[in-house]
Design an enzyme around this catalytic site. Structure first.
Site, PDB file in Angstrom:
ATOM      1  N   CYS A  34       0.826  -1.208   0.000  1.00  0.00           N
ATOM      2  CA  CYS A  34       0.000   0.000   0.000  1.00  0.00           C
ATOM      3  C   CYS A  34       0.865   1.265   0.000  1.00  0.00           C
ATOM      4  O   CYS A  34       1.527   1.557   0.994  1.00  0.00           O
ATOM      5  CB  CYS A  34      -0.920  -0.045   1.217  1.00  0.00           C
ATOM      6  SG  CYS A  34      -1.810   1.477   1.556  1.00  0.00           S
ATOM      7  N   CYS A  37       0.005   3.812   2.702  1.00  0.00           N
ATOM      8  CA  CYS A  37       0.433   3.289   4.006  1.00  0.00           C
ATOM      9  C   CYS A  37       1.911   3.602   4.235  1.00  0.00           C
ATOM     10  O   CYS A  37       2.312   4.008   5.326  1.00  0.00           O
ATOM     11  CB  CYS A  37       0.215   1.779   4.077  1.00  0.00           C
ATOM     12  SG  CYS A  37      -1.501   1.253   3.916  1.00  0.00           S
TER      13      CYS A  37
END
Length: 109
Positions: A34, A37
């Site tokens: 991600c 993230c």
């Protein structure tokens, strides 16, 4: 560089580490693939040092631990949930800045 003050929790440790903790806990639900993230990772690490002893900062890999994210209805990552006294205080979904995360944490201390 990842902070040694951020703890990594699994499904099996979640209740004892987060729900049962006397301190408020901010949990970052994330995955290694991600991009957003990864983008907030440095802010999470800084906050763990800044709020050490006041708030527990934890990360949970949603790919390795699907039960807990499912329990909290997490459908997008990163999702950060703030817990206090075992209850959800607030949550943020998406990549946000350090200042917004600081404000979230201050709701619990």
């Amino acid at each position: 560089m990842a902070s040694d003050k951020v703890i990594h929790v699994s499904d099996s440790e979640f209740d004892s580490t987060v729900i049962g903790n006397a301190l408020p806990c901010l949990v970052d639900f994330w995955a290694p693939w991600c991009g957003p993230c990864k983008a907030i990772g440095p802010a999470i690490d800084e906050l763990a040092g800044e709020f050490e002893g006041k708030v527990v900062i934890a990360k949970m890999n949603v790919d390795d631990n699907p039960a807990t994210p499912g329990k909290f209805g997490i459908r997008a990552i990163p999702t950060l949930i703030l817990f206090k006294g075992g209850e959800v205080v607030d949550q943020i979904t998406g990549a946000v800045g350090k200042t917004q995360l600081q404000e979230l944490i201050k709701k619990a201390i």
